[in-house]
Structure formats: C-alpha cells, structure tokens
Design a protein around this motif. Sequence first.
Motif, PDB file in Angstrom:
ATOM      1  N   ILE A 173       0.137 -13.017  -5.968  1.00 13.34           N
ATOM      2  CA  ILE A 173       1.387 -12.958  -5.211  1.00 13.34           C
ATOM      3  C   ILE A 173       1.585 -11.561  -4.638  1.00 13.34           C
ATOM      4  O   ILE A 173       1.997 -11.417  -3.482  1.00 13.34           O
ATOM      5  CB  ILE A 173       2.575 -13.370  -6.101  1.00 13.34           C
ATOM      6  N   ALA A 174       1.289 -10.529  -5.422  1.00  9.72           N
ATOM      7  CA  ALA A 174       1.429  -9.151  -4.940  1.00  9.72           C
ATOM      8  C   ALA A 174       0.555  -8.924  -3.713  1.00  9.72           C
ATOM      9  O   ALA A 174       0.988  -8.309  -2.730  1.00  9.72           O
ATOM     10  CB  ALA A 174       1.079  -8.158  -6.041  1.00  9.72           C
ATOM     11  N   ALA A 175      -0.677  -9.432  -3.749  1.00 10.78           N
ATOM     12  CA  ALA A 175      -1.574  -9.278  -2.598  1.00 10.78           C
ATOM     13  C   ALA A 175      -1.028 -10.020  -1.384  1.00 10.78           C
ATOM     14  O   ALA A 175      -1.076  -9.504  -0.257  1.00 10.78           O
ATOM     15  CB  ALA A 175      -2.974  -9.781  -2.952  1.00 10.78           C
ATOM     16  N   ASP A 176      -0.491 -11.217  -1.608  1.00 10.97           N
ATOM     17  CA  ASP A 176       0.084 -11.990  -0.496  1.00 10.97           C
ATOM     18  C   ASP A 176       1.306 -11.302   0.095  1.00 10.97           C
ATOM     19  O   ASP A 176       1.463 -11.244   1.322  1.00 10.97           O
ATOM     20  CB  ASP A 176       0.453 -13.410  -0.950  1.00 10.97           C
ATOM     21  N   LEU A 177       2.172 -10.767  -0.754  1.00 11.44           N
ATOM     22  CA  LEU A 177       3.360 -10.083  -0.263  1.00 11.44           C
ATOM     23  C   LEU A 177       2.998  -8.813   0.487  1.00 11.44           C
ATOM     24  O   LEU A 177       3.642  -8.471   1.491  1.00 11.44           O
ATOM     25  CB  LEU A 177       4.317  -9.771  -1.422  1.00 11.44           C
ATOM     26  N   GLU A 178       1.980  -8.118   0.018  1.00  6.73           N
ATOM     27  CA  GLU A 178       1.527  -6.935   0.736  1.00  6.73           C
ATOM     28  C   GLU A 178       1.041  -7.305   2.133  1.00  6.73           C
ATOM     29  O   GLU A 178       1.317  -6.616   3.101  1.00  6.73           O
ATOM     30  CB  GLU A 178       0.421  -6.228  -0.065  1.00  6.73           C
ATOM     31  N   LEU A 223      11.673  -7.024  -0.363  1.00  6.86           N
ATOM     32  CA  LEU A 223      11.324  -6.049   0.671  1.00  6.86           C
ATOM     33  C   LEU A 223      10.513  -6.698   1.793  1.00  6.86           C
ATOM     34  O   LEU A 223      10.769  -6.443   2.975  1.00  6.86           O
ATOM     35  CB  LEU A 223      10.549  -4.869   0.071  1.00  6.86           C
ATOM     36  N   ALA A 224       9.566  -7.551   1.438  1.00  2.00           N
ATOM     37  CA  ALA A 224       8.763  -8.230   2.452  1.00  2.00           C
ATOM     38  C   ALA A 224       9.653  -9.107   3.335  1.00  2.00           C
ATOM     39  O   ALA A 224       9.483  -9.143   4.560  1.00  2.00           O
ATOM     40  CB  ALA A 224       7.669  -9.072   1.797  1.00  2.00           C
ATOM     41  N   GLU A 225      10.613  -9.781   2.720  1.00  2.00           N
ATOM     42  CA  GLU A 225      11.544 -10.621   3.482  1.00  2.00           C
ATOM     43  C   GLU A 225      12.375  -9.774   4.440  1.00  2.00           C
ATOM     44  O   GLU A 225      12.530 -10.121   5.620  1.00  2.00           O
ATOM     45  CB  GLU A 225      12.459 -11.370   2.512  1.00  2.00           C
ATOM     46  N   GLU A 226      12.893  -8.655   3.949  1.00  2.00           N
ATOM     47  CA  GLU A 226      13.673  -7.750   4.796  1.00  2.00           C
ATOM     48  C   GLU A 226      12.826  -7.227   5.956  1.00  2.00           C
ATOM     49  O   GLU A 226      13.302  -7.140   7.093  1.00  2.00           O
ATOM     50  CB  GLU A 226      14.196  -6.564   3.982  1.00  2.00           C
ATOM     51  N   MET A 227      11.592  -6.871   5.672  1.00  2.00           N
ATOM     52  CA  MET A 227      10.712  -6.330   6.706  1.00  2.00           C
ATOM     53  C   MET A 227      10.455  -7.341   7.816  1.00  2.00           C
ATOM     54  O   MET A 227      10.471  -6.988   9.001  1.00  2.00           O
ATOM     55  CB  MET A 227       9.384  -5.870   6.101  1.00  2.00           C
ATOM     56  N   VAL A 260       2.069  -9.933   3.856  1.00  2.00           N
ATOM     57  CA  VAL A 260       3.281 -10.279   4.630  1.00  2.00           C
ATOM     58  C   VAL A 260       3.880  -9.006   5.215  1.00  2.00           C
ATOM     59  O   VAL A 260       4.278  -8.971   6.382  1.00  2.00           O
ATOM     60  CB  VAL A 260       4.304 -11.038   3.754  1.00  2.00           C
ATOM     61  N   GLY A 261       3.942  -7.951   4.392  1.00  2.00           N
ATOM     62  CA  GLY A 261       4.454  -6.681   4.887  1.00  2.00           C
ATOM     63  C   GLY A 261       3.596  -6.128   6.023  1.00  2.00           C
ATOM     64  O   GLY A 261       4.127  -5.605   7.010  1.00  2.00           O
ATOM     65  N   ASP A 262       2.283  -6.257   5.885  1.00  2.00           N
ATOM     66  CA  ASP A 262       1.396  -5.805   6.966  1.00  2.00           C
ATOM     67  C   ASP A 262       1.677  -6.574   8.246  1.00  2.00           C
ATOM     68  O   ASP A 262       1.676  -6.010   9.334  1.00  2.00           O
ATOM     69  CB  ASP A 262      -0.076  -5.992   6.573  1.00  2.00           C
ATOM     70  N   LEU A 263       1.883  -7.869   8.122  1.00  2.00           N
ATOM     71  CA  LEU A 263       2.165  -8.677   9.305  1.00  2.00           C
ATOM     72  C   LEU A 263       3.499  -8.319   9.933  1.00  2.00           C
ATOM     73  O   LEU A 263       3.639  -8.307  11.156  1.00  2.00           O
ATOM     74  CB  LEU A 263       2.111 -10.164   8.953  1.00  2.00           C
ATOM     75  N   GLY A 264       4.491  -8.003   9.080  1.00  2.00           N
ATOM     76  CA  GLY A 264       5.773  -7.564   9.604  1.00  2.00           C
ATOM     77  C   GLY A 264       5.652  -6.235  10.338  1.00  2.00           C
ATOM     78  O   GLY A 264       6.260  -6.022  11.390  1.00  2.00           O
ATOM     79  N   LYS A 265       4.816  -5.383   9.812  1.00  2.00           N
ATOM     80  CA  LYS A 265       4.579  -4.069  10.441  1.00  2.00           C
ATOM     81  C   LYS A 265       3.908  -4.265  11.772  1.00  2.00           C
ATOM     82  O   LYS A 265       4.221  -3.704  12.765  1.00  2.00           O
ATOM     83  CB  LYS A 265       3.729  -3.204   9.521  1.00  2.00           C
ATOM     84  N   ASP A 268       6.392  -0.283   4.869  1.00  2.00           N
ATOM     85  CA  ASP A 268       5.101  -0.863   4.503  1.00  2.00           C
ATOM     86  C   ASP A 268       4.382  -0.007   3.466  1.00  2.00           C
ATOM     87  O   ASP A 268       3.710  -0.527   2.586  1.00  2.00           O
ATOM     88  CB  ASP A 268       4.229  -1.058   5.746  1.00  2.00           C
ATOM     89  N   VAL A 269       4.566   1.285   3.545  1.00  2.00           N
ATOM     90  CA  VAL A 269       3.966   2.187   2.557  1.00  2.00           C
ATOM     91  C   VAL A 269       4.553   1.901   1.173  1.00  2.00           C
ATOM     92  O   VAL A 269       3.821   1.888   0.170  1.00  2.00           O
ATOM     93  CB  VAL A 269       4.181   3.665   2.961  1.00  2.00           C
ATOM     94  N   ILE A 270       5.852   1.636   1.116  1.00  2.00           N
ATOM     95  CA  ILE A 270       6.508   1.315  -0.151  1.00  2.00           C
ATOM     96  C   ILE A 270       5.923   0.026  -0.723  1.00  2.00           C
ATOM     97  O   ILE A 270       5.635  -0.061  -1.921  1.00  2.00           O
ATOM     98  CB  ILE A 270       8.033   1.178   0.047  1.00  2.00           C
ATOM     99  N   LEU A 271       5.719  -0.966   0.140  1.00  2.00           N
ATOM    100  CA  LEU A 271       5.163  -2.240  -0.296  1.00  2.00           C
ATOM    101  C   LEU A 271       3.718  -2.067  -0.771  1.00  2.00           C
ATOM    102  O   LEU A 271       3.328  -2.642  -1.788  1.00  2.00           O
ATOM    103  CB  LEU A 271       5.237  -3.247   0.860  1.00  2.00           C
TER     104      LEU A 271
END
Length: 103
Positions: free
Chosen positions: A91-96, A27-31, A98-103, A54-57
């Motif tokens: 890793i979960a914190a890092d991916l979250e 999901l983070a990659e897609e975002m 990444v999602g914030d940065l994509g947002k 981002d809410v899902i992530l």
Amino acid sequence: MSSTHILSAFDEDLKYLNRRISEMGGLAEEMCGAAVRALVNSDAALAQKIISDDVILDNAEREIQEKAIVTIARRQPMAGDLREIIGVLRIAADLERVGDLGK
C-alpha cells in the motif's frame, strides 16, 4: 488487527504502520485533489506545493519500509501478521505512486 499479541511492542509496531499508511493516504488524496485544482485554475503556486508534498510522501514510504523490515526482523511475525505487514509495504508503494501521479 484481530489477534492479541503477548508482545505489546509488536502491537505498537503494527499500530504505527497502520497510522502512517492512513497519513500517507490522506496526503496522497489531498495531492490529487490539489493537482486537479492547480491544473484547472492554472495555479503555479499550488502546483509547486504539490511537488514539495511529494517529497514528504516519498520519505513516508521509506520510513514505513524501514519500520516494516525492522519489525519483521525483530518480531518474526507469523502468517496473518506477516501478511498485514507485507500489505502495508504494498500500500505504501501504491500511495507513493499516486503522489507521483499527482505531481
């Protein structure tokens, strides 16, 4: 996960955590890819979808944290398994993020 555990429930917990991390990564990659497309194409609808995703992530990170904490408390994993669970949390914190940065 190289070792075999007597408690198959513990193995299932680890598999679950690993599967959820993989899902978060996808999901983070897609975002991030969608964020670039939204920016390049000035696509407001796609940008809104990224914000919604981002809410899902965020929820996935919380779910992983809760599952990891419960797994540590119930199973009291030893060195290698504990490191794996702590790695999942990081890793979960890092991916979250990444999602914030994509947002």
